[in-house]
Design a protein around this motif. Structure first.
Motif, PDB file in Angstrom:
ATOM      1  N   UNK A  62      57.590  44.421  48.197  1.00 26.62           N
ATOM      2  CA  UNK A  62      58.444  43.952  49.287  1.00 26.62           C
ATOM      3  C   UNK A  62      57.677  43.716  50.565  1.00 26.62           C
ATOM      4  N   UNK A  63      58.173  44.290  51.669  1.00 29.78           N
ATOM      5  CA  UNK A  63      57.558  44.119  52.987  1.00 29.78           C
ATOM      6  C   UNK A  63      56.187  44.783  53.093  1.00 29.78           C
ATOM      7  N   UNK A  64      55.895  45.699  52.181  1.00 31.10           N
ATOM      8  CA  UNK A  64      54.586  46.365  52.198  1.00 31.10           C
ATOM      9  C   UNK A  64      53.468  45.416  51.780  1.00 31.10           C
ATOM     10  N   UNK A  65      53.833  44.356  51.067  1.00 25.91           N
ATOM     11  CA  UNK A  65      52.824  43.421  50.589  1.00 25.91           C
ATOM     12  C   UNK A  65      52.167  43.923  49.325  1.00 25.91           C
ATOM     13  N   UNK A  66      50.932  43.479  49.104  1.00 26.76           N
ATOM     14  CA  UNK A  66      50.216  43.836  47.891  1.00 26.76           C
ATOM     15  C   UNK A  66      49.558  45.204  48.033  1.00 26.76           C
ATOM     16  N   UNK A  67      49.653  45.985  46.961  1.00 23.78           N
ATOM     17  CA  UNK A  67      49.018  47.297  46.930  1.00 23.78           C
ATOM     18  C   UNK A  67      48.314  47.459  45.588  1.00 23.78           C
ATOM     19  N   UNK A  68      47.291  48.316  45.576  1.00 22.71           N
ATOM     20  CA  UNK A  68      46.496  48.503  44.372  1.00 22.71           C
ATOM     21  C   UNK A  68      46.543  49.964  43.953  1.00 22.71           C
ATOM     22  N   UNK A  69      46.637  50.177  42.623  1.00 22.49           N
ATOM     23  CA  UNK A  69      46.552  51.515  42.058  1.00 22.49           C
ATOM     24  C   UNK A  69      45.451  51.537  41.003  1.00 22.49           C
ATOM     25  N   UNK A  70      44.917  52.719  40.771  1.00 21.23           N
ATOM     26  CA  UNK A  70      43.936  52.930  39.710  1.00 21.23           C
ATOM     27  C   UNK A  70      44.583  53.831  38.665  1.00 21.23           C
ATOM     28  N   UNK A  71      44.744  53.322  37.449  1.00 15.94           N
ATOM     29  CA  UNK A  71      45.360  54.077  36.365  1.00 15.94           C
ATOM     30  C   UNK A  71      44.275  54.755  35.540  1.00 15.94           C
ATOM     31  N   UNK A  72      44.433  56.061  35.358  1.00 15.41           N
ATOM     32  CA  UNK A  72      43.531  56.848  34.522  1.00 15.41           C
ATOM     33  C   UNK A  72      44.396  57.736  33.623  1.00 15.41           C
ATOM     34  N   UNK A  73      43.739  58.500  32.756  1.00 14.91           N
ATOM     35  CA  UNK A  73      44.434  59.419  31.859  1.00 14.91           C
ATOM     36  C   UNK A  73      43.760  60.774  31.887  1.00 14.91           C
ATOM     37  N   UNK A  74      44.562  61.817  31.767  1.00 16.94           N
ATOM     38  CA  UNK A  74      44.094  63.170  31.484  1.00 16.94           C
ATOM     39  C   UNK A  74      44.769  63.528  30.168  1.00 16.94           C
ATOM     40  N   UNK A  75      44.051  63.350  29.063  1.00 18.68           N
ATOM     41  CA  UNK A  75      44.689  63.455  27.751  1.00 18.68           C
ATOM     42  C   UNK A  75      45.688  62.320  27.605  1.00 18.68           C
ATOM     43  N   UNK A  76      46.933  62.657  27.361  1.00 14.11           N
ATOM     44  CA  UNK A  76      47.976  61.639  27.233  1.00 14.11           C
ATOM     45  C   UNK A  76      48.834  61.523  28.486  1.00 14.11           C
ATOM     46  N   UNK A  77      48.395  62.121  29.583  1.00 14.82           N
ATOM     47  CA  UNK A  77      49.127  61.981  30.845  1.00 14.82           C
ATOM     48  C   UNK A  77      48.530  60.824  31.629  1.00 14.82           C
ATOM     49  N   UNK A  78      49.341  59.793  31.834  1.00 14.65           N
ATOM     50  CA  UNK A  78      48.933  58.637  32.639  1.00 14.65           C
ATOM     51  C   UNK A  78      49.063  59.038  34.109  1.00 14.65           C
ATOM     52  N   UNK A  79      48.005  58.796  34.885  1.00 15.31           N
ATOM     53  CA  UNK A  79      48.000  59.140  36.306  1.00 15.31           C
ATOM     54  C   UNK A  79      47.606  57.897  37.096  1.00 15.31           C
ATOM     55  N   UNK A  82      46.712  55.831  44.286  1.00 13.74           N
ATOM     56  CA  UNK A  82      46.750  54.716  45.226  1.00 13.74           C
ATOM     57  C   UNK A  82      45.328  54.377  45.678  1.00 13.74           C
ATOM     58  N   UNK A  83      44.980  53.116  45.591  1.00 14.57           N
ATOM     59  CA  UNK A  83      43.701  52.627  46.092  1.00 14.57           C
ATOM     60  C   UNK A  83      43.901  52.125  47.520  1.00 14.57           C
ATOM     61  N   UNK A  84      44.999  51.411  47.730  1.00 16.90           N
ATOM     62  CA  UNK A  84      45.384  50.988  49.079  1.00 16.90           C
ATOM     63  C   UNK A  84      46.555  51.852  49.499  1.00 16.90           C
ATOM     64  N   UNK A  85      46.361  52.664  50.507  1.00 21.14           N
ATOM     65  CA  UNK A  85      47.401  53.586  50.933  1.00 21.14           C
ATOM     66  C   UNK A  85      48.373  52.965  51.912  1.00 21.14           C
ATOM     67  N   UNK A  86      49.461  53.674  52.147  1.00 25.81           N
ATOM     68  CA  UNK A  86      50.452  53.281  53.152  1.00 25.81           C
ATOM     69  C   UNK A  86      51.106  54.553  53.682  1.00 25.81           C
ATOM     70  N   UNK A  87      52.165  54.407  54.470  1.00 28.65           N
ATOM     71  CA  UNK A  87      52.843  55.573  55.046  1.00 28.65           C
ATOM     72  C   UNK A  87      53.520  56.434  53.981  1.00 28.65           C
ATOM     73  N   UNK A  88      53.880  55.842  52.851  1.00 27.53           N
ATOM     74  CA  UNK A  88      54.586  56.578  51.812  1.00 27.53           C
ATOM     75  C   UNK A  88      53.643  57.364  50.901  1.00 27.53           C
ATOM     76  N   UNK A  89      52.566  56.726  50.490  1.00 21.99           N
ATOM     77  CA  UNK A  89      51.577  57.378  49.624  1.00 21.99           C
ATOM     78  C   UNK A  89      50.191  57.011  50.152  1.00 21.99           C
ATOM     79  N   UNK A  90      49.485  57.981  50.731  1.00 25.10           N
ATOM     80  CA  UNK A  90      48.158  57.701  51.281  1.00 25.10           C
ATOM     81  C   UNK A  90      47.144  57.323  50.195  1.00 25.10           C
ATOM     82  N   UNK A  91      46.104  56.637  50.612  1.00 23.70           N
ATOM     83  CA  UNK A  91      45.015  56.244  49.717  1.00 23.70           C
ATOM     84  C   UNK A  91      44.440  57.482  49.032  1.00 23.70           C
ATOM     85  N   UNK A  92      44.183  57.366  47.732  1.00 20.49           N
ATOM     86  CA  UNK A  92      43.588  58.453  46.974  1.00 20.49           C
ATOM     87  C   UNK A  92      44.583  59.461  46.408  1.00 20.49           C
TER      88      UNK A  92
END
Length: 150
Positions: A62-79, A82-92
């Motif tokens: 939406x108004x936040x525009x484009x954001x990037x995430x990095x998807x990894x796994x710990x066993x079968x848990x998808x994690x 955030x690569x690009x942070x914002x007020x809701x979820x900071x980078x990292x």
């Protein structure tokens, strides 16, 4: 025999079955069998799209525009971090995670003990138009945790 051959072509069924057999072999201290079942499980896991989403993903929010995430796994848990942070979820920080383990999902996620019953979620049934576009009639769902904007 024919049913067994067909079942061996279903990677989800093979993955779940091989994990169960591996668990039994470990508890019975049959290490060679456990190793074989682990290898079979990993081969089946490599064919499951939900367990092979590693990498950078971009989405428009939406108004936040484009954001990037990095998807990894710990066993079968998808994690998803955030690569690009914002007020809701900071980078990292973790933006969402889901336990995709077919045997006993979501015992512990994000170091919090799961206190409620983990009945499997029913899949989302797509409309005919969406089914044609995406090549499937339903989408699987998994339990997880996420951060939502206020």
């Amino acid at each position: 025999e024919t049913l067994s051959k067909v079942e061996q072509r279903d990677p989800e069924l093979v993955y779940r079955t091989e994990l169960e057999l591996m668990k039994d072999a470990v508890s019975e201290e049959r290490s060679e069998d456990a190793t074989e079942h682990m290898e079979n499980a990993l081969n089946a896991r490599s064919c499951l799209p939900q367990l092979n989403l590693e990498g950078l993903w971009v989405g428009k929010y939406g108004d936040h525009g484009y954001e990037m995430i990095n998807v990894t796994y710990a066993g079968d848990i998808l994690i998803a971090y955030k690569v690009t942070g914002d007020n809701n979820v900071p980078r990292g920080e973790i933006t969402f995670q889901a336990d995709l383990n077919p045997l006993n999902p979501s015992r512990i996620i994000d170091h919090r003990v799961d206190e409620y019953n983990r009945e499997p979620l029913k899949p989302i049934v797509l409309t005919d138009k969406a089914s044609k576009k995406w090549g499937t009639k339903q989408l699987p769902r998994s339990h997880g945790l996420g951060r939502v904007a206020e």
